[in-house]
Design a protein around this motif. Sequence first.
Motif, PDB file in Angstrom:
ATOM      1  N   LEU A   5     -31.309  10.164  40.026  1.00  0.00           N
ATOM      2  CA  LEU A   5     -31.097   8.721  40.095  1.00  0.00           C
ATOM      3  C   LEU A   5     -31.450   8.045  38.776  1.00  0.00           C
ATOM      4  O   LEU A   5     -32.450   8.370  38.141  1.00  0.00           O
ATOM      5  N   ILE A   6     -30.619   7.070  38.397  1.00  0.00           N
ATOM      6  CA  ILE A   6     -30.887   6.241  37.223  1.00  0.00           C
ATOM      7  C   ILE A   6     -30.746   4.785  37.649  1.00  0.00           C
ATOM      8  O   ILE A   6     -29.683   4.370  38.118  1.00  0.00           O
ATOM      9  N   ASN A   7     -31.820   4.016  37.503  1.00  0.00           N
ATOM     10  CA  ASN A   7     -31.750   2.581  37.754  1.00  0.00           C
ATOM     11  C   ASN A   7     -31.216   1.904  36.497  1.00  0.00           C
ATOM     12  O   ASN A   7     -31.847   1.954  35.440  1.00  0.00           O
ATOM     13  N   LEU A   8     -30.049   1.289  36.602  1.00  0.00           N
ATOM     14  CA  LEU A   8     -29.417   0.672  35.440  1.00  0.00           C
ATOM     15  C   LEU A   8     -30.175  -0.594  35.037  1.00  0.00           C
ATOM     16  O   LEU A   8     -30.682  -1.324  35.896  1.00  0.00           O
ATOM     17  N   PRO A   9     -30.263  -0.876  33.742  1.00  0.00           N
ATOM     18  CA  PRO A   9     -31.047  -2.033  33.277  1.00  0.00           C
ATOM     19  C   PRO A   9     -30.633  -3.352  33.917  1.00  0.00           C
ATOM     20  O   PRO A   9     -31.478  -4.183  34.236  1.00  0.00           O
ATOM     21  N   ARG A  10     -29.324  -3.560  34.118  1.00  0.00           N
ATOM     22  CA  ARG A  10     -28.860  -4.826  34.678  1.00  0.00           C
ATOM     23  C   ARG A  10     -28.797  -4.814  36.205  1.00  0.00           C
ATOM     24  O   ARG A  10     -28.491  -5.836  36.815  1.00  0.00           O
ATOM     25  N   GLN A  23     -21.777   5.159  40.872  1.00  0.00           N
ATOM     26  CA  GLN A  23     -22.599   3.951  40.735  1.00  0.00           C
ATOM     27  C   GLN A  23     -22.630   3.194  42.052  1.00  0.00           C
ATOM     28  O   GLN A  23     -21.588   2.896  42.635  1.00  0.00           O
ATOM     29  N   PHE A  24     -23.847   2.852  42.503  1.00  0.00           N
ATOM     30  CA  PHE A  24     -24.045   2.074  43.719  1.00  0.00           C
ATOM     31  C   PHE A  24     -24.354   0.631  43.334  1.00  0.00           C
ATOM     32  O   PHE A  24     -25.342   0.346  42.656  1.00  0.00           O
ATOM     33  N   GLY A  25     -23.483  -0.273  43.763  1.00  0.00           N
ATOM     34  CA  GLY A  25     -23.597  -1.669  43.368  1.00  0.00           C
ATOM     35  C   GLY A  25     -23.061  -1.861  41.964  1.00  0.00           C
ATOM     36  O   GLY A  25     -23.171  -0.967  41.112  1.00  0.00           O
ATOM     37  N   SER A  26     -22.469  -3.036  41.725  1.00  0.00           N
ATOM     38  CA  SER A  26     -21.902  -3.290  40.400  1.00  0.00           C
ATOM     39  C   SER A  26     -22.126  -4.748  40.003  1.00  0.00           C
ATOM     40  O   SER A  26     -21.197  -5.559  39.998  1.00  0.00           O
ATOM     41  N   PRO A  27     -23.377  -5.101  39.652  1.00  0.00           N
ATOM     42  CA  PRO A  27     -23.625  -6.447  39.125  1.00  0.00           C
ATOM     43  C   PRO A  27     -22.868  -6.650  37.811  1.00  0.00           C
ATOM     44  O   PRO A  27     -22.461  -5.680  37.162  1.00  0.00           O
ATOM     45  N   PRO A  28     -22.670  -7.898  37.393  1.00  0.00           N
ATOM     46  CA  PRO A  28     -21.932  -8.159  36.154  1.00  0.00           C
ATOM     47  C   PRO A  28     -22.530  -7.433  34.951  1.00  0.00           C
ATOM     48  O   PRO A  28     -23.742  -7.353  34.791  1.00  0.00           O
ATOM     49  N   GLU A  29     -21.642  -6.879  34.147  1.00  0.00           N
ATOM     50  CA  GLU A  29     -21.958  -6.284  32.847  1.00  0.00           C
ATOM     51  C   GLU A  29     -22.758  -4.985  32.938  1.00  0.00           C
ATOM     52  O   GLU A  29     -23.261  -4.505  31.922  1.00  0.00           O
ATOM     53  N   GLU A  55     -30.065 -14.968  45.552  1.00  0.00           N
ATOM     54  CA  GLU A  55     -31.089 -15.543  44.676  1.00  0.00           C
ATOM     55  C   GLU A  55     -30.570 -15.744  43.256  1.00  0.00           C
ATOM     56  O   GLU A  55     -30.844 -16.758  42.617  1.00  0.00           O
ATOM     57  N   LYS A  56     -29.792 -14.784  42.749  1.00  0.00           N
ATOM     58  CA  LYS A  56     -29.284 -14.866  41.377  1.00  0.00           C
ATOM     59  C   LYS A  56     -27.947 -15.589  41.285  1.00  0.00           C
ATOM     60  O   LYS A  56     -27.514 -15.978  40.197  1.00  0.00           O
ATOM     61  N   GLY A  57     -27.261 -15.739  42.419  1.00  0.00           N
ATOM     62  CA  GLY A  57     -25.978 -16.434  42.397  1.00  0.00           C
ATOM     63  C   GLY A  57     -24.866 -15.644  41.741  1.00  0.00           C
ATOM     64  O   GLY A  57     -23.986 -16.222  41.100  1.00  0.00           O
ATOM     65  N   ILE A  58     -24.896 -14.303  41.897  1.00  0.00           N
ATOM     66  CA  ILE A  58     -23.864 -13.478  41.257  1.00  0.00           C
ATOM     67  C   ILE A  58     -23.319 -12.445  42.246  1.00  0.00           C
ATOM     68  O   ILE A  58     -23.954 -12.104  43.238  1.00  0.00           O
ATOM     69  N   PRO A 236     -21.063 -17.201  30.240  1.00  0.00           N
ATOM     70  CA  PRO A 236     -21.260 -15.825  30.699  1.00  0.00           C
ATOM     71  C   PRO A 236     -22.391 -15.752  31.717  1.00  0.00           C
ATOM     72  O   PRO A 236     -23.153 -16.709  31.896  1.00  0.00           O
ATOM     73  N   VAL A 237     -22.494 -14.619  32.386  1.00  0.00           N
ATOM     74  CA  VAL A 237     -23.529 -14.440  33.398  1.00  0.00           C
ATOM     75  C   VAL A 237     -24.909 -14.630  32.767  1.00  0.00           C
ATOM     76  O   VAL A 237     -25.123 -14.326  31.591  1.00  0.00           O
ATOM     77  N   ALA A 238     -25.835 -15.190  33.536  1.00  0.00           N
ATOM     78  CA  ALA A 238     -27.229 -15.427  33.124  1.00  0.00           C
ATOM     79  C   ALA A 238     -27.354 -16.520  32.064  1.00  0.00           C
ATOM     80  O   ALA A 238     -28.350 -16.585  31.349  1.00  0.00           O
ATOM     81  N   SER A 239     -26.365 -17.418  31.978  1.00  0.00           N
ATOM     82  CA  SER A 239     -26.444 -18.503  30.992  1.00  0.00           C
ATOM     83  C   SER A 239     -27.610 -19.444  31.269  1.00  0.00           C
ATOM     84  O   SER A 239     -28.235 -19.957  30.338  1.00  0.00           O
ATOM     85  N   SER A 240     -27.901 -19.690  32.556  1.00  0.00           N
ATOM     86  CA  SER A 240     -29.019 -20.582  32.880  1.00  0.00           C
ATOM     87  C   SER A 240     -30.338 -19.992  32.401  1.00  0.00           C
ATOM     88  O   SER A 240     -31.199 -20.700  31.861  1.00  0.00           O
ATOM     89  N   GLU A 241     -30.514 -18.668  32.582  1.00  0.00           N
ATOM     90  CA  GLU A 241     -31.716 -18.009  32.074  1.00  0.00           C
ATOM     91  C   GLU A 241     -31.749 -18.061  30.548  1.00  0.00           C
ATOM     92  O   GLU A 241     -32.807 -18.233  29.938  1.00  0.00           O
ATOM     93  N   TRP A 242     -30.585 -17.912  29.937  1.00  0.00           N
ATOM     94  CA  TRP A 242     -30.477 -17.979  28.473  1.00  0.00           C
ATOM     95  C   TRP A 242     -30.982 -19.332  27.977  1.00  0.00           C
ATOM     96  O   TRP A 242     -31.739 -19.416  27.012  1.00  0.00           O
ATOM     97  N   LEU A 243     -30.566 -20.394  28.660  1.00  0.00           N
ATOM     98  CA  LEU A 243     -30.985 -21.736  28.264  1.00  0.00           C
ATOM     99  C   LEU A 243     -32.494 -21.903  28.405  1.00  0.00           C
ATOM    100  O   LEU A 243     -33.165 -22.422  27.502  1.00  0.00           O
ATOM    101  N   GLN A 244     -33.033 -21.464  29.541  1.00  0.00           N
ATOM    102  CA  GLN A 244     -34.467 -21.629  29.776  1.00  0.00           C
ATOM    103  C   GLN A 244     -35.284 -20.850  28.755  1.00  0.00           C
ATOM    104  O   GLN A 244     -36.288 -21.351  28.234  1.00  0.00           O
ATOM    105  N   GLN A 245     -34.850 -19.618  28.442  1.00  0.00           N
ATOM    106  CA  GLN A 245     -35.576 -18.817  27.460  1.00  0.00           C
ATOM    107  C   GLN A 245     -35.420 -19.376  26.048  1.00  0.00           C
ATOM    108  O   GLN A 245     -36.227 -19.079  25.166  1.00  0.00           O
TER     109      GLN A 245
END
Length: 710
Positions: A5-10, A23-29, A55-58, A236-245
Amino acid sequence: MDTKLINLPRGGVLIRTSEGPIQFGSPPETLKDTIQMSTDVPKIFVLPKDFFHLEKGISVAEIEFPIYYNYFLKQQNTKVLCPENRMKDLRIALHEAVFGPDIINLKPEFHENTPSYFIPDIASEVAHFRAGMKLNDLVELIPFQNGSVSLGDVKIDMDAEDGDFKVYEKKKLIAEIPGTIQFNVQLDVGEVSSNRFTPPRMGMTCLGSSHGFDPKQNTSGFILWLNNRGIMIDPPVASSEWLQQSNVNPKYIDSIILTHCHADHDAGTFQKILAEAKVNIYTTDTVMTSFLKKYSALTRIPKEQLLEMFNFFPIAIDQPVYIHQGIFDFFYTFHAIPTIGFKVKFRGKTLVYSSDHLNEPDIIEKLYNDGVFTEARKDFLRNFPWEADIIYHEAGIPPLHTPISYLNTLPEEIQKRTIVYHIAEKDFPDDTQLTLAQFGIEHTNIIEVPSQTYDKACDLLNFLEKVEYFNSFTLIRIRGLLSELKYEKFSKGEVIIQKGTRGEKFYIMISGHVLVEDIDTDNNKSYGEYDTFGEASLILEEPRHASVVAQTDVEVMTIHKNAFLSILRGTRLEKRLIHLSKSRSADTWDILNESSYFKHTTSFQKTAFEAILTSYKSLDNEVLIQENHTFDMMYLIGEGVVHRIKDKKQYDTLGRGDLVGDIVRLQKNLPSIKSCITKGVATLYKINREDMLDYIETYPNIYMNLLYRS
């Protein structure tokens, strides 16, 4: 077991098998994760029963780009395993993303007097890109039948209840994988300044400059700043987090231009919709219809209810559109699905944004000769507005995108005004006058424009518009408010309000963060920009109930008590604040922080919900909501238990922090399909219908949460 098993970073999980990586599950990118790994990009994907991460809206079923990668770059088919009852949803979402809508009628988007030959035949252009291709040519969709799928020596079982997976190879269990797929934000924000970002009068911030196949750089997206307010363009995905960071308040951005419905352009759009406040979306009816169809399939929420989560402004193609004093002219580009670009004029400057667009004269001429374009469409495409002061133009791999080699043949004078995006840095030429878009708030392209007489007044009105207590005030009340505002500053650690003292001021946050102290709760209450505090003691004529301390350097606007009460007098807000001041407690705050509905919301959203709660002590076995009857009240459970009963059988049990009542049936005044009955005496908080509907109208993220659960 689980050694492969490999837990993908995203997010998502990869397992190596004799059939290749799965691959199990396919979140963006997550494609970017697997491109960087030593293993091949998977050809087999397993999707969970829930396609949407609330929770993440994706979407965690974003297989569009892996399909493109495998088919167009690797010339191989992708297999997608999916719960049988989600197969139709998956087909709808993929079809909209890959091929666009089946029926395209642009005539209503043009002025009624526009000659028909000026209206592009987008259906013909989409058909050219499609070239007879069908969805089955790209992907094989395989349903779980009786909870199981076999591929060679590999067998995958899916639990009917929780959706968990078990993977067998040659009948030996090799992995157990949770059915709930997580998404982890992976992004580069560049250099982060400790100073508060001040939006420019006009400018462009690049959120990412590359494309969906580039594992090293952010996918392209922009914020266009006009009149100090932000308009996201295909975030792009995670833009809100990008703004906050990046220390950029997401409330600076109140609008989105959605150009089309490929995953690298609309994933961040849906996330922004589910942010704290309602956002304005500008696009054509054609693009919006496709967007709603796609996300209704992914979330299983009806299109009409998705549409209630944002303010949709349909744009006309041949008529000016005014946004934040900018004058926009929108146009359809040449792309695989219906896509819009625009030119905007603001205070003497013009900026053009190509969006995804195949802008190559030789190809345009050939397709005209082949009958794909009318002469009017050919002439329009050949006359791209290169005269603009600032040009943002995409580049990429034909036949979907403009080759960088063509842009590099443009006259030097045009190249010097052209900023290129949607291209990996390694593919950008060295010998050029073109500029590669630089992502990061520190590289915001500030465009100098002249100031105007009323700029300061407009800026203050823009600020007050973001303060939720005042955004529905009449002009007369706003005028009274403006005359009473005072500016104050506090240093980090300074006590702004001391518990037990007399209240004299109401506070509106301009910048920084404050912490509410000396309250009987372990859950922190903090406020930031555009939030307010200090109203309770003014309204109740009581000493301050808590201390407020500056967590950072803080700037605020203050209003003296008498002026504040005078401005409020006779408004609905006055009644709300009186109710809030009397009813809120440490207990309600703790309940909301523990509630699965509210624990991820902001302090101000929780405070706003407290303002509509009325404490209520139930009887034993009290029927709160009766099956087959309409209802006009929802309940938040403080202490105790509520059983939901359907057809005289117990359906489930609700407890502390749960909401009682179906939001859709409350909204539409439909009979409840379940009875809700207390088990013993319960401490509850009532929310009446009008207040609840007002609340979800203001906060689409909470509305989405309620819809998804219902």
